[in-house]
Design an enzyme around this catalytic site. Sequence first.
Site, PDB file in Angstrom:
ATOM      1  N   ASP A   1       0.830  -1.200   0.000  1.00 24.93           N
ATOM      2  CA  ASP A   1       0.000   0.000   0.000  1.00 24.93           C
ATOM      3  C   ASP A   1       0.869   1.257   0.000  1.00 24.93           C
ATOM      4  O   ASP A   1       1.972   1.238  -0.534  1.00 24.93           O
ATOM      5  CB  ASP A   1      -0.937  -0.027   1.222  1.00 24.93           C
TER       6      ASP A   1
ATOM      7  N   ASP B   1      10.368   0.349  -0.068  1.00 30.87           N
ATOM      8  CA  ASP B   1       9.603   1.301  -0.870  1.00 30.87           C
ATOM      9  C   ASP B   1       9.828   0.949  -2.340  1.00 30.87           C
ATOM     10  O   ASP B   1      10.880   1.235  -2.911  1.00 30.87           O
ATOM     11  CB  ASP B   1      10.073   2.729  -0.576  1.00 30.87           C
TER      12      ASP B   1
ATOM     13  N   HIS C   1      -3.272   6.172   3.605  1.00 30.08           N
ATOM     14  CA  HIS C   1      -4.051   4.987   3.239  1.00 30.08           C
ATOM     15  C   HIS C   1      -3.434   3.705   3.774  1.00 30.08           C
ATOM     16  O   HIS C   1      -4.136   2.843   4.343  1.00 30.08           O
ATOM     17  CB  HIS C   1      -4.192   4.921   1.725  1.00 30.08           C
TER      18      HIS C   1
ATOM     19  N   SER D   1     -11.355  -0.858   0.803  1.00 35.25           N
ATOM     20  CA  SER D   1      -9.974  -0.863   1.283  1.00 35.25           C
ATOM     21  C   SER D   1      -9.881  -1.357   2.713  1.00 35.25           C
ATOM     22  O   SER D   1      -8.853  -1.906   3.119  1.00 35.25           O
ATOM     23  CB  SER D   1      -9.395   0.555   1.233  1.00 35.25           C
TER      24      SER D   1
END
Length: 934
Positions: free
Chosen positions: A174, A214, A230, A387
């Site tokens: 995410d 990342d 998020h 989500s």
Amino acid sequence: MRLSGTLFWRQAGFALCLLVLGLPLASWGQAPQKTVQAGRVVIKLAPAYVATAPSALPALQAALRHLAAEPLQRKFPHSTPPPTDLPGAVDLALVYEVRIPVNIPVEEACRQLQKTGVVEYAEPLYYYPPLLQTSDPLADSTRAGGQYHLKNIRAYRAWDVTQGDTAITIAIVDGGTRLTHEDLASQVQRNRRDLPDGLDNDQDGYVDNYTGWDFADNDNDPVREANSVHGILVAGCAAAATNNAKGIAGVGYRCRFLPLKIYSSTRTGSFGGYEAIVYAADHGCQIINLSWGAPGGFSRFEQDVIKYAAINHDAVIIAAAGNTGADLDFYPASYEHVVSVATLTPSDERSTNATFSRRVDLSAPGTQILTTFGNTDTDYIAVGGSSFAAPLVAGAAGLVRTRFPRYNAAQVAAQLRRTTDNIDALPGNAAYAGRIGSGRLNALRAVTEANQHSARIIGRTYSPARRSYAPGDTLRLTVQVQNLLQPLSNLAVTVTSLSPYVLVRQGSFAVGPLVTLEQRANSTAPFRLTVAAGTPLNTKAVLRYRLQDAATGYQEDQYETVLLNPDYVVLNAGNLALTLTSRGNIGYDGLGSDAGEGVSYRQGPPLLAEGGLLIATSATRVSDNVRNERRGADTDFWTLTRAQLRAQPLRADQEANSLFQDSLPSLTRGRTVGVRVRQHAYAWAAAPHHNYVILEYRLTNLTADTLKPLHVGLFMDWDLPGEASRNVVAWDGARRLQYLFDPAAPRLYTGVQHLAGGQPSAYAINNQAPASSPVYLANGFSSAEKFMTLSSGTQQAQLTTETDASQVTGAVLPPLAPADSALVAFAVLAAPTLTQLETAAAAAATRYQQVLPVRPVRSAGLMVYPNPTNRFAQLILPQVPATVEVFSVVGQLLSSQLVTAPQAQLDLRACPAGLYIVRVQTQNQHYSVRVEKQ
């Protein structure tokens, strides 16, 4: 076991949250769209090249040089080889990423790479947005304890049975995390084999990946990107610290989470969702949560990545079904081996914005979900959307994997599906039964009911194998069934059509007893299905598989969608199979479209990237439905009568027709031509007519003006097997045949022949030409370029330099008065040798004149006498100059001469006794007559 701490919602910082997020509340509910990432393409080498380095593949290297691509890099250099004894496993070592200049259209690069013949697929890489949607923040005051969803899914009682395990890791693929949040800090799965010291201590290819990675910016910092929380919201739902007297409780209790950031914090980063899935699988994550996605087409690359994680590495993949409020396929949730989760309200009714479909596996609460916020270390917020339904299921999957450690990923998914609470009867759900999954998640049942039964259709094979089926088609369906949970005594599978347009002729499969994980197929007695007459255009028919075992009381349904009566036909009576759409496209319904079955020879690989009809009167007045210079396709033609095969063909083994037109130029500021087109197609099965398909177009002028000049032609961008940049284009003026082949390895010849109507034209296009060229396909195909290829006669009909090539074969027609009609016809041909191609061209010319409608000779002023003759025949011609050709009855061209006087003599002395076809072609008309030689 109950929580010792008090659940609460800390409002500190909430008033600031909407400003920080930078999104108006209403906008969060809009359906997201996936977008193509510029400058990036992914390819997978064909399995035959598993042991071959890309540098040893000349065709691929030539395409990479043409695209000015950077050196090829393995997409997943650290992926593990597939087990040899694991069916369905994926070898990601065959997958490579291609980096190209951002000004080169990605679709064009995919096409160039696919044409090399050495890749299984070449696809864009997509960006998928997260699925965020907030609810009324004040609603929390009405909910006892704050996290109503824990009661709804029976999490408290489930925790009395198991609290998960720190050895279970849930990958949160995410937007990053907040490593210092009070409810997340202790839950991050840390890689203690690679402490942050600037070295790759565990030699996994990632330096200092101590707390995740990342993948958007390619560094070891998984902390959230600016203005996005998020990933923190999602992590809190699945894995927030439980029983710590702080904040909230994650469903997974003791299960850890691995933050894998996929959204960029910099301008140079890129979406990294599928790279993160592979990393999660390689690094032992037993569960992978994907709270992002979009509607859109199927990607083989993305499905390969899913299979790699689910099959090769036994990971349970959970994905959000989307917030579209529509019945549609939503990816990645709709891929095979993914548990798709839809959204419910606190009353267990479907959320009004929840995606629903037969691909949804189960539902979970997804509105007013209290979770970690992440602007500070102590903040929380109520949010909504799929989500946050998906990570509740991911947390429950962690509990199931702890409780049943021997279950594989497919069994965990089955246990979650089979232990839900049925909610179909609720008022808000009745209309969606079968499209919101098996029910609402029940974590307690999932960890206690060890006696569940579940079988699954894990493989399907249709015969004939097609992407779609036409009315009247009969097909056989073979399925592979696997028992996933407790043994079954006498399993039976019944297939039922939920559409009136598919008739099930034989729909029963007596599987018999199956032990756990045993498989069986109905290969000896496949299901038999028939597509009904009168099936509407582009119908999506749903098949339901009902799996039952009377002895155990087990029953479960599974669904599949089949496309019927598509807006195209396939002419495949002979060796050449050709897709023809209702609007004049050939092969597919546009470049990059999967609507169509392409053009192929003897069931071989696709031969055509794109093809279609072009009609023009000037450089600005062109009508077509092929690619343009705006990275899209023109859509000038629209269907009046869809393409269909005649049930009882009269003049060929297969006949098809359709009717379409463009708009009047007065409505398009002079951009279109203004014609109605009646399209006919003919195909034959027997030699020498099995290597071509005839396409005939009758154009009617719909305008109030005479159309002059009027150009008509076929654009064909061929993709011959082998070296894509090693083709040449030749022009045979006597046969009016333009064809393409690879001179170094001439395994197949393809081309288009002008059969009738006006004077022929032909233009050969170098797809690799520089930007200064008259036609530069690398940046599209403009109207001016289309007109040039149609109006240049035959001066540019050939390309003798080896290159990647296309062709435009056409004709210039006489002036067409208002309401008048004109006819033009072409043959599309393919053959393994030039001699066979020439034979096919001659046969097509003769067959068209003999069998298909032509102007009657009696009214034409053409006379041939004596007939029969034993030596010479005299010709009286209605118009000169004229080309006079003599053909054998099998279509072989015997002689051709240009006649400039109104009378001429045919010399047939060298011809054996028999029947011959004499064809006369003038500027405006063509005539044919049979002549007998005695």
